[in-house]
Each structure stands twice: as structure tokens, then as C-alpha cells.
Design an enzyme around this catalytic site. Structure first.
Site, PDB file in Angstrom:
ATOM      1  CB  CYS A  35      59.856  45.492  16.998  1.00 44.49           C
ATOM      2  SG  CYS A  35      59.138  43.876  16.738  1.00 44.49           S
ATOM      3  CB  CYS A 104      52.781  41.850  18.736  1.00 38.02           C
ATOM      4  SG  CYS A 104      53.209  43.576  18.980  1.00 38.02           S
TER       5      CYS A 104
END
Ligand code: FES
Length: 129
Positions: A35, A104
Site C-alpha cells: 500500500c 497494517c
């Protein structure tokens, strides 16, 4: 059921310990190749205890909430304990993250370890974690 816990929303809206530390004793950075999100962490270490910590995260809400919670978990802790911090512990402290956002929270574990390694290296100590 809400997608994000109240703790995640709280740490996302009011992240703790945001910023940088001048003359930090250890600085670490980690990035997520998929990402493109990045986290940088700064540690102040005195007598092997993390006395202050700040972070800068350019990333999604889950990465910001995880970074914020991680700083709360390691502040005031001995380096030996900080090295045991896992993204699982951070996720649990946040009352969970949606399965597709758990990755994350890996950023902060890697950044913290990189910062301690940086501290060890600059003090001529062996990092074998
Ligand atoms: Fe990149 Fe969350 S989507 S760290």
C-alpha cells in the site's frame, strides 16, 4: 457490529505521541510495500528504559491507530520488554482489527524493532533479536 472498535476509532481520531524527537537515541522506519504506507518511530532511551517515544505515520487509519497504541504500550518500558512487542499485542490492545487490516499493525512492530536496532548499533551493542 461496527467494523472498527471504539479504541481504534479513538486512537485514529486522537493519536497519542505524534511527532518526532530531536536527538533521538533510536530511529526506525518500516514500510508496507503493497500500500506504500510508512511509519517512522523515534525513541528516547535512558538506562535501557524507553523514556519517550514519538511517531510519524503516513498511512491508513488502522496503521495510525496501531502506531498510537504501540507508543502507549512501550513508553516507560525497559528495552528488553519493548523488543517483545508484537503486532498481535497491539491489535489485542485495540480490541481487534478487521482481518483484512491486521497487516497494517505489522508496520509498527517492524518500526519499533528497527529503532531499537538503530539504538544498539549506535551504542556498539549486538542486536540479535
Ligand atoms: Fe497500508 Fe493499512 S492499508 S498500512
Amino acid at each position: 457490529m461496527a467494523l472498527y472498535s471504539e479504541k481504534v476509532m479513538d486512537h485514529f481520531r486522537n493519536p497519542r505521541n505524534v511527532g518526532s524527537i530531536e536527538n533521538a537515541d533510536g530511529v526506525g522506519e518500516a514500510g508496507n510495500g503493497k500500500c506504500g504506507d510508512i511509519m517512522k518511530i523515534y525513541l528516547k532511551i535512558d538506562h535501557a528504559v524507553v523514556t519517550d517515544v514519538k511517531f510519524e505515520t503516513f498511512g491508513c487509519g488502522s496503521a495510525i491507530a496501531s502506531s498510537s497504541m504501540a507508543t502507549e504500550l512501550i513508553k516507560g518500558k525497559p528495552v528488553s520488554e519493548v523488543l517483545k512487542l508484537t503486532n498481535k499485542a497491539v491489535t489485542e490492545a485495540l480490541d481487534g482489527l478487521p482481518a483484512h487490516k491486521v497487516h497494517c499493525s505489522v508496520l509498527e512492530e517492524e518500526a519499533v524493532k528497527a529503532a531499537i536496532k538503530n539504538y544498539y548499533d549506535s551504542h556498539g551493542m549486538v542486536y540479535d533479536c
